[in-house]
Design a protein around this motif. Structure first.
Motif, PDB file in Angstrom:
ATOM      1  N   GLU A   1       0.836  -1.203   0.000  1.00 17.41           N
ATOM      2  CA  GLU A   1       0.000   0.000   0.000  1.00 17.41           C
ATOM      3  C   GLU A   1       0.875   1.259   0.000  1.00 17.41           C
ATOM      4  N   CYS A   2       1.981   1.202   0.721  1.00 13.95           N
ATOM      5  CA  CYS A   2       2.795   2.410   0.904  1.00 13.95           C
ATOM      6  C   CYS A   2       3.832   2.617  -0.189  1.00 13.95           C
ATOM      7  N   PHE A   3       4.276   1.561  -0.830  1.00 17.45           N
ATOM      8  CA  PHE A   3       5.397   1.729  -1.765  1.00 17.45           C
ATOM      9  C   PHE A   3       5.110   1.328  -3.209  1.00 17.45           C
ATOM     10  N   ASP A   4       3.926   0.829  -3.516  1.00 19.51           N
ATOM     11  CA  ASP A   4       3.587   0.425  -4.887  1.00 19.51           C
ATOM     12  C   ASP A   4       4.683  -0.450  -5.493  1.00 19.51           C
ATOM     13  N   GLU A   5       5.202   0.002  -6.631  1.00 22.40           N
ATOM     14  CA  GLU A   5       6.172  -0.853  -7.356  1.00 22.40           C
ATOM     15  C   GLU A   5       7.546  -0.911  -6.686  1.00 22.40           C
ATOM     16  N   GLU A   6       7.773  -0.011  -5.725  1.00 22.85           N
ATOM     17  CA  GLU A   6       9.060  -0.057  -5.013  1.00 22.85           C
ATOM     18  C   GLU A   6       8.992  -0.939  -3.764  1.00 22.85           C
ATOM     19  N   ALA A   7       7.851  -1.560  -3.542  1.00 23.31           N
ATOM     20  CA  ALA A   7       7.685  -2.376  -2.322  1.00 23.31           C
ATOM     21  C   ALA A   7       8.606  -3.595  -2.357  1.00 23.31           C
ATOM     22  N   PHE A   8       9.083  -3.988  -1.188  1.00 23.20           N
ATOM     23  CA  PHE A   8       9.765  -5.269  -1.086  1.00 23.20           C
ATOM     24  C   PHE A   8       8.772  -6.382  -1.407  1.00 23.20           C
ATOM     25  N   THR A   9       9.272  -7.477  -1.950  1.00 24.38           N
ATOM     26  CA  THR A   9       8.409  -8.640  -2.168  1.00 24.38           C
ATOM     27  C   THR A   9       8.161  -9.293  -0.802  1.00 24.38           C
ATOM     28  N   LYS A  10       7.205 -10.192  -0.790  1.00 22.81           N
ATOM     29  CA  LYS A  10       6.901 -10.893   0.463  1.00 22.81           C
ATOM     30  C   LYS A  10       8.114 -11.704   0.916  1.00 22.81           C
ATOM     31  N   ARG A  11       8.777 -12.296  -0.046  1.00 23.95           N
ATOM     32  CA  ARG A  11       9.961 -13.105   0.279  1.00 23.95           C
ATOM     33  C   ARG A  11      11.071 -12.223   0.878  1.00 23.95           C
ATOM     34  N   GLN A  12      11.268 -11.046   0.290  1.00 25.84           N
ATOM     35  CA  GLN A  12      12.285 -10.123   0.819  1.00 25.84           C
ATOM     36  C   GLN A  12      11.925  -9.686   2.238  1.00 25.84           C
ATOM     37  N   LEU A  13      10.629  -9.384   2.436  1.00 29.38           N
ATOM     38  CA  LEU A  13      10.203  -8.971   3.780  1.00 29.38           C
ATOM     39  C   LEU A  13      10.446 -10.085   4.796  1.00 29.38           C
ATOM     40  N   ALA A  14      10.139 -11.317   4.392  1.00 38.69           N
ATOM     41  CA  ALA A  14      10.341 -12.461   5.298  1.00 38.69           C
ATOM     42  C   ALA A  14      11.819 -12.570   5.656  1.00 38.69           C
ATOM     43  N   TYR A  15      12.673 -12.372   4.663  1.00 42.79           N
ATOM     44  CA  TYR A  15      14.116 -12.428   4.903  1.00 42.79           C
ATOM     45  C   TYR A  15      14.541 -11.323   5.883  1.00 42.79           C
ATOM     46  N   LEU A  16      14.030 -10.103   5.633  1.00 46.37           N
ATOM     47  CA  LEU A  16      14.420  -8.972   6.487  1.00 46.37           C
ATOM     48  C   LEU A  16      13.953  -9.174   7.928  1.00 46.37           C
TER      49      LEU A  16
END
Ligand SMILES: CC(C)(COP(=O)(O)OP(=O)(O)OC[C@H]1O[C@@H](n2cnc3c(N)ncnc32)[C@H](O)[C@@H]1OP(=O)(O)O)[C@@H](O)C(=O)NCCC(=O)NCCS
Length: 148
Positions: free
Chosen positions: A22-37
């Motif tokens: 919602e906050c970053f549109d196309e610049e958003a981290f993917t779900k996988r990246q978020l899980a990693y972070l």
């Protein structure tokens, strides 16, 4: 409004990803990246919650180059909860946690046209230390730092 801060973990992944998108549109981290972070050994995470939902979150990584510093990787607050100092509270708490670990510097990148975020960081005492050419595709980034 009663907002609590707590550590964000994988349990919150779906909700955090929805906010990130919602906050970053196309610049958003993917779900996988978020899980990693969220699970990185050097991550410090916070979720801001009202009595029902997560309304914002921040992920910071502790990195070492010439010095050891906190690196704000992502920060967002859902639209309907903005301008209530939730981001301010999360950053201040992150700074406190960094200092508790003996880390006295915090850095971040921000897109040069993200005037709201730039205003927030400046208000909290972050200073621009560089420009990052085409860091966000065609848009430039600004590099900020604060000594805690
Ligand atoms: C940037 C963001 C996290 C700010 O969250 P927030 O909880 O609304 O911020 P705060 O209420 O703590 O605001 C603190 C300061 O930020 C600035 N600010 C916040 N909203 C603003 C707005 N709509 N217009 C101008 N300045 C604004 C002001 O300097 C404000 O201080 P003030 O209230 O004394 O004027 C939020 O707008 C957001 O999620 N944006 C999309 C994601 C993003 O850009 N993240 C940062 C990436 S680097």
């Amino acid at each position: 409004m009663d907002i609590r801060l707590e550590t964000a973990n994988l349990q919150f992944l779906d909700e955090l990803y929805r906010i990130e998108e919602e906050c970053f549109d196309e610049e958003a981290f993917t779900k996988r990246q978020l899980a990693y972070l969220l699970t990185a050994h050097n991550a410090i995470t916070l979720a801001a919650k009202d009595d029902r939902n997560i309304v914002g979150f921040i992920i910071v990584q502790v990195e070492i180059t010439d010095v050891k510093f906190g690196h704000i990787i992502t920060l967002s607050v859902v639209q309907s909860y903005r301008c209530k100092k939730i981001a301010t509270c999360m950053i201040k708490e992150i700074e406190r946690l960094l200092k508790q670990r003996g880390i006295v510097e915090c850095r971040l990148e921000v897109r040069e046209d993200n005037y709201v975020a730039i205003s927030l960081y400046k208000k909290l005492g972050y200073q621009r230390i560089g420009k990052l050419e085409r860091y966000y595709g065609s848009k430039h980034g600004l590099y900020f730092k604060k000594l805690l």
